[in-house]
Scaffold this motif. Structure first.
Motif, PDB file in Angstrom:
ATOM      1  N   HIS A  56       0.806  -1.214   0.000  1.00  0.00           N
ATOM      2  CA  HIS A  56       0.000   0.000   0.000  1.00  0.00           C
ATOM      3  C   HIS A  56       0.842   1.268   0.000  1.00  0.00           C
ATOM      4  O   HIS A  56       0.463   2.284  -0.602  1.00  0.00           O
ATOM      5  N   GLN A  57       1.982   1.246   0.667  1.00  0.00           N
ATOM      6  CA  GLN A  57       2.776   2.469   0.806  1.00  0.00           C
ATOM      7  C   GLN A  57       3.381   2.916  -0.513  1.00  0.00           C
ATOM      8  O   GLN A  57       3.834   4.055  -0.643  1.00  0.00           O
ATOM      9  N   ARG A  58       3.402   2.050  -1.528  1.00  0.00           N
ATOM     10  CA  ARG A  58       4.015   2.405  -2.807  1.00  0.00           C
ATOM     11  C   ARG A  58       3.056   3.126  -3.741  1.00  0.00           C
ATOM     12  O   ARG A  58       3.478   3.679  -4.751  1.00  0.00           O
TER      13      ARG A  58
ATOM     14  N   GLN B 218      10.468  10.444   0.520  1.00  0.00           N
ATOM     15  CA  GLN B 218      11.049  10.017   1.782  1.00  0.00           C
ATOM     16  C   GLN B 218      12.567   9.995   1.635  1.00  0.00           C
ATOM     17  O   GLN B 218      13.104   9.322   0.753  1.00  0.00           O
ATOM     18  N   PRO B 219      13.278  10.737   2.457  1.00  0.00           N
ATOM     19  CA  PRO B 219      14.745  10.748   2.307  1.00  0.00           C
ATOM     20  C   PRO B 219      15.312   9.363   2.571  1.00  0.00           C
ATOM     21  O   PRO B 219      14.786   8.604   3.393  1.00  0.00           O
ATOM     22  N   PRO B 220      16.392   9.019   1.864  1.00  0.00           N
ATOM     23  CA  PRO B 220      16.971   7.677   2.032  1.00  0.00           C
ATOM     24  C   PRO B 220      17.706   7.551   3.353  1.00  0.00           C
ATOM     25  O   PRO B 220      18.116   8.542   3.967  1.00  0.00           O
ATOM     26  N   ALA B 221      17.859   6.334   3.773  1.00  0.00           N
ATOM     27  CA  ALA B 221      18.668   6.061   4.964  1.00  0.00           C
ATOM     28  C   ALA B 221      20.133   6.350   4.652  1.00  0.00           C
ATOM     29  O   ALA B 221      20.557   6.282   3.495  1.00  0.00           O
ATOM     30  N   PRO B 222      20.903   6.714   5.643  1.00  0.00           N
ATOM     31  CA  PRO B 222      22.331   6.982   5.397  1.00  0.00           C
ATOM     32  C   PRO B 222      23.013   5.784   4.754  1.00  0.00           C
ATOM     33  O   PRO B 222      22.752   4.624   5.098  1.00  0.00           O
ATOM     34  N   ALA B 223      23.859   6.052   3.779  1.00  0.00           N
ATOM     35  CA  ALA B 223      24.554   4.987   3.066  1.00  0.00           C
ATOM     36  C   ALA B 223      25.625   4.363   3.949  1.00  0.00           C
ATOM     37  O   ALA B 223      26.237   5.027   4.778  1.00  0.00           O
ATOM     38  N   ALA B 224      25.838   3.083   3.770  1.00  0.00           N
ATOM     39  CA  ALA B 224      26.896   2.378   4.488  1.00  0.00           C
ATOM     40  C   ALA B 224      28.248   2.872   3.991  1.00  0.00           C
ATOM     41  O   ALA B 224      28.363   3.342   2.852  1.00  0.00           O
ATOM     42  N   PRO B 225      29.270   2.779   4.807  1.00  0.00           N
ATOM     43  CA  PRO B 225      30.606   3.215   4.367  1.00  0.00           C
ATOM     44  C   PRO B 225      31.031   2.526   3.081  1.00  0.00           C
ATOM     45  O   PRO B 225      30.904   1.304   2.942  1.00  0.00           O
TER      46      PRO B 225
ATOM     47  N   ALA C 195      18.720   6.082  -3.385  1.00  0.00           N
ATOM     48  CA  ALA C 195      17.839   7.082  -3.983  1.00  0.00           C
ATOM     49  C   ALA C 195      16.661   7.340  -3.048  1.00  0.00           C
ATOM     50  O   ALA C 195      16.197   6.439  -2.345  1.00  0.00           O
ATOM     51  N   PRO C 196      16.142   8.560  -3.026  1.00  0.00           N
ATOM     52  CA  PRO C 196      14.934   8.823  -2.238  1.00  0.00           C
ATOM     53  C   PRO C 196      13.752   8.048  -2.815  1.00  0.00           C
ATOM     54  O   PRO C 196      13.731   7.718  -4.003  1.00  0.00           O
TER      55      PRO C 196
END
Length: 820
Positions: free
Chosen positions: A544-546, A640-647, A653-654
């Motif tokens: 549903h959220q999509r 929705q802003p993306p989660a911080p990227a892993a090192p 992408a948002p």
């Protein structure tokens, strides 16, 4: 395609659920007690009809076996009915709608023939074979096609114009003979004229042999062949001539004999076999290099499945090329259908087609101009020329998460919505196609309907999308290949059957009736809603959220706004109306056959009872008929802003996700549009209904459904009007004008205008205006673009979606004829 998870239910359980309401129905005008009594009686009628239909559910297989097992009722098509002995006039045909020009037989391992062409340019140009929107052709389509014996198509590719013609001639035991003529011209006035290569091919698919006969080592003159279905035959490639004079035309020749990697890879095979080493040396012209066929070792991948022979002719337009197919069983062998004989026969066929078209639709008598009549002839011809024969397996699934399995081997003879984008069978579309085809050729339409009903599995389910064979599968995105057995589709075939019913032969109806019963029982059992006499489309999108509004592909209306939060409490108005149509048609068929009719008649009366319909679907706060469900009117899509990227990893992408600003609650869905019209579209609402004025007002309101080009699918003042459903999904059924629903609206308005009632004149006025708007715009867009379109803009009338889309857009012919 996501499917909604549900519990499996047997027939008895479903009937019990239909008898017992889960909550109190909304009070009607006649009072709570009378409403409850009416509901109980109506539910009992529907349960009785379902019980009668359940007799058609033979067998006690397990769930997996039922999924892939054909229905055990006698087949709707008698054995051998599509073969050359039973139906010789339809054995050969243009049954490959996905190619620009080609023919095959109605047999599982058919010999296929076709045309490719290549404008010889620096870099090779574009090889044309399968109908592709990316080819950018100015136009292509059948301008005459009678569905059986002849056809004329016009193609414009840049400055090159091709006219493809075919004729069939009966004789012998294998479907007779046929001939092709391809006329190539160019608007290019430069000297020298452009070079054009035409490739004619014959290919076997799994069985049969082809033997080439070559002249001078370069020109494939004749193919001698044999297959199980055709016996011995001769395919001849005649030398090109100059149009109108018949003089010989200078040309260069090449040919190819290669193992066939599968019909879906023929274009790839030809591309891999082209080399720019040949030189064209016309008298008095400069020498020019061009791409020509050279021996190929075939393509890597699957083992060869047959053989393909290609004949390449390279020349400067204008030119005429002819191909003849002669069956070895015709005795004595007639004169080849070529040259003057072809021209004379084609002239007779064209004259007969025009006369039959006028006798059928009467457009000249209604005052339509000659160009308008030719437009209508082309629209009909595109539908008839878009009929294909498919064979293979569907890929099916019992429920989400369960393994996919191949369905039973099946054949399907059907029209297709679009030769470029949807060259396969669609259950929801086909009923609309057959409204037109049945008017032109009732016997052809009966055969198509029988083919569709023979696809039914043991449960009574018919997959909504038919992807049979590698050629069909090659044109389908992977996410749409899998068909879920929980997913229904509107039973529009019943619209066509209702039209055919008065003159339908009794044996045809006897063969259909058990399958119609099984189909209706399956719909009633699997799509039942939470209340008696309510229904709910299964298989809505679950993530549903999509989505701004989760899609309902099963309904055929895709992204049309439903309840914002799918739930078992939903009641879908359009499905209830389709079930009413089903009960009505089954009652009529049962009456014709002397079968028990009362349960179907009682179910039809219950589902068309206007007071019960009002209790379930009339929304006083909206002043319209509507769906009901767990719904919030305050939804929107937000980034929705993306989660911080892993090192060491790139940033994500948002995402565009749904935001619900107000909690959903059980209520009517505030989306005025096509679904709101269904009680009128299927003529369930009485002519004296107090709600008919509100429906007519909405149809004529310019801030709601009325546009100068037809009724828009969703009101302009709706919160979902022209709103994207996801980041990548543009609006589809959210404002555009669609011809199938507009045709139903015209049919309904014509019916209300012909029925005594207080709104008769209003309906007649709306009918005249709507008919004028639809016909004028579709004709204008065809004249401007060369195509019929999938749908049309409600703001400027321009064609939208894919093209060509004869499909249900060709219903404009019936609107012109006022044939409802």
């Amino acid at each position: 395609m996501a499917g909604e998870q549900r519990r499996r239910r047997g027939g008895a359980g479903a009937r019990e659920r239909a008898r017992g309401p889960r909550k109190e129905p909304r009070e009607g005008r006649g009072g709570r007690g009378r409403a409850r009594a009416a509901l109980v009686a109506a539910a009992a009628a529907l349960a009785a009809a379902a019980a009668l239909c359940s007799a058609a559910r033979w067998g006690t297989w397990g769930a997996g076996a039922r999924l892939v097992s054909p229905h055990p009722a006698p087949r709707a098509l008698p054995p051998g009915s599509t073969g050359p002995g039973a139906a010789p006039s339809r054995f050969w045909g243009t049954y490959r709608p996905h190619v620009y020009f080609g023919m095959k037989t109605r047999s599982p391992r058919a010999l296929v023939t076709g045309l490719m062409w290549l404008q010889q340019q620096e870099g090779g140009g574009g090889l044309r074979h399968t109908c592709e929107e990316s080819d950018g052709l100015g136009r292509y389509g059948w301008v005459m096609h009678d569905g059986e014996s002849f056809g004329v198509q016009e193609i414009r590719d840049g400055t090159v114009e091709l006219r493809t013609e075919f004729l069939k001639r009966p004789g012998g035991e294998h479907g007779g003979d046929w001939s092709w003529r391809v006329t190539a011209r160019t608007e290019n006035t430069t000297s020298p004229p452009p070079l054009l290569s035409l490739f004619f091919y014959a290919a076997t698919d799994g069985q049969g042999t082809l033997e080439p006969q070559v002249e001078n080592g370069t020109r494939l003159a004749v193919v001698k062949g044999t297959t199980e279905e055709l016996g011995h035959f001769t395919l001849s490639f005649l030398r090109p001539t100059v149009p109108d004079s018949g003089d010989p035309k200078h040309a260069s020749y090449h040919w190819l004999d290669a193992p066939s990697p599968g019909l879906h890879r023929l274009t790839e095979l030809v591309r891999s076999s082209l080399s720019p080493r040949s030189v064209f040396s016309a008298p008095g012209r400069p020498r020019r290099r061009f791409f020509a066929l050279y021996p190929s070792g075939g393509l890597p991948g699957d083992p060869p499945r047959g053989q393909v022979l290609l004949h390449q002719v390279t020349l400067e337009p204008p030119a005429v090329l002819e191909v003849t197919f002669e069956s070895g069983s015709a005795a004595p062998a007639p004169e080849p259908l070529a040259g003057a004989a072809f021209s004379a026969a084609m002239a007779r066929h064209e004259a007969a087609f025009r006369q039959r078209f006028e006798a059928t639709f009467g457009l000249a008598g209604k005052g339509f101009t000659v160009p308008e009549q030719r437009f209508a002839q082309a629209a009909l011809s595109e539908v008839l020329g878009g009929i294909g024969y498919f064979h293979g397996h569907s890929l099916v699934q019992a429920a989400p998460g369960e393994p996919a399995v191949p369905g039973a081997e099946a054949a399907l003879f059907t029209a297709v919505p679009s030769r470029s984008f949807f060259p396969r069978g669609f259950l929801w579309d086909e009923g609309f196609h057959q409204l037109l085809v049945s008017r032109w050729d009732p016997a052809l339409s009966r055969e198509v309907l029988a083919h569709w009903l023979d696809l039914m599995n043991a449960e009574g389910w018919i997959p909504r999308e038919q992807i049979l064979g590698d050629e069909a599968r090659a044109k389908v995105p992977p996410e749409f290949v899998l068909q879920s057995s929980e997913t229904a589709n509107p039973p529009t075939l019943l619209l066509a059957l209702e039209r055919l019913l008065p003159a339908a032969p009794r044996p045809f109806l006897q063969r259909l009736f058990p399958r119609l019963c099984a189909w209706y029982a399956w719909l009633n059992r699997t799509q039942a809603g939470p209340e008696p006499l309510s229904f709910r489309w299964r298989g809505r999108d679950t993530e549903h959220q999509r989505f701004l509004n989760p899609k309902t592909l099963a309904s055929g209306l895709d992204d049309y706004p439903r309840a914002s939060h799918p739930s078992p409490q939903e009641r879908h108005l359009d499905l209830r109306c389709w079930m009413a149509l089903g009960a009505r048609v089954l009652a009529a068929v049962a009456e014709r056959l002397g079968e028990p009719v009362e349960p179907f008649r009682a179910a039809a009366q219950a589902l068309t009872d206007n007071e019960l319909l009002e209790q379930m679907h009339w929304a006083p706060e909206l002043g319209a008929f509507a769906d009901y469900g767990n719904h919030s009117a305050a939804v929107a899509m937000r980034w929705q802003p993306p989660a911080p990227a892993a090192p060491g990893q790139p940033p994500a992408a948002p995402q565009l996700v749904r935001e619900v600003r107000e909690a959903p609650r059980l209520r009517f869905v505030d989306a005025l549009g096509y679904v709101s019209l269904f009680p009128v579209l299927l003529q369930l609402l009485r002519a004296d209904s107090p709600h008919l004025p509100a429906v007519l007002d909405a149809m004529r309101s310019e801030r709601q459904l009325w546009s100068p080009y037809g009724l828009r699918s969703l009101a302009r003042d709706s919160a979902f009007y022209l709103r994207r459903n996801t980041q990548h999904d543009p609006p589809y059924w959210r404002g555009s004008v669609w011809l199938n629903i507009n045709y139903l609206a015209l049919r309904a308005l014509h019916g209300y205008a012909s029925t005594e009632g207080p709104h008769r004149e209003r309906a007649a006025q709306l009918y005249r205006e709507l008919r004028h708007n639809l016909i004028t715009n579709v004709y204008r867009q065809h004249a401007d673009s060369g195509f019929l379109w999938e749908h049309y803009s409600d703001s400027n009338g321009r064609g939208q979606g894919c093209r060509p889309f004869a499909g249900w857009t060709a219903l404009v012919v019936l609107a012109m004829a006022e044939d409802y």
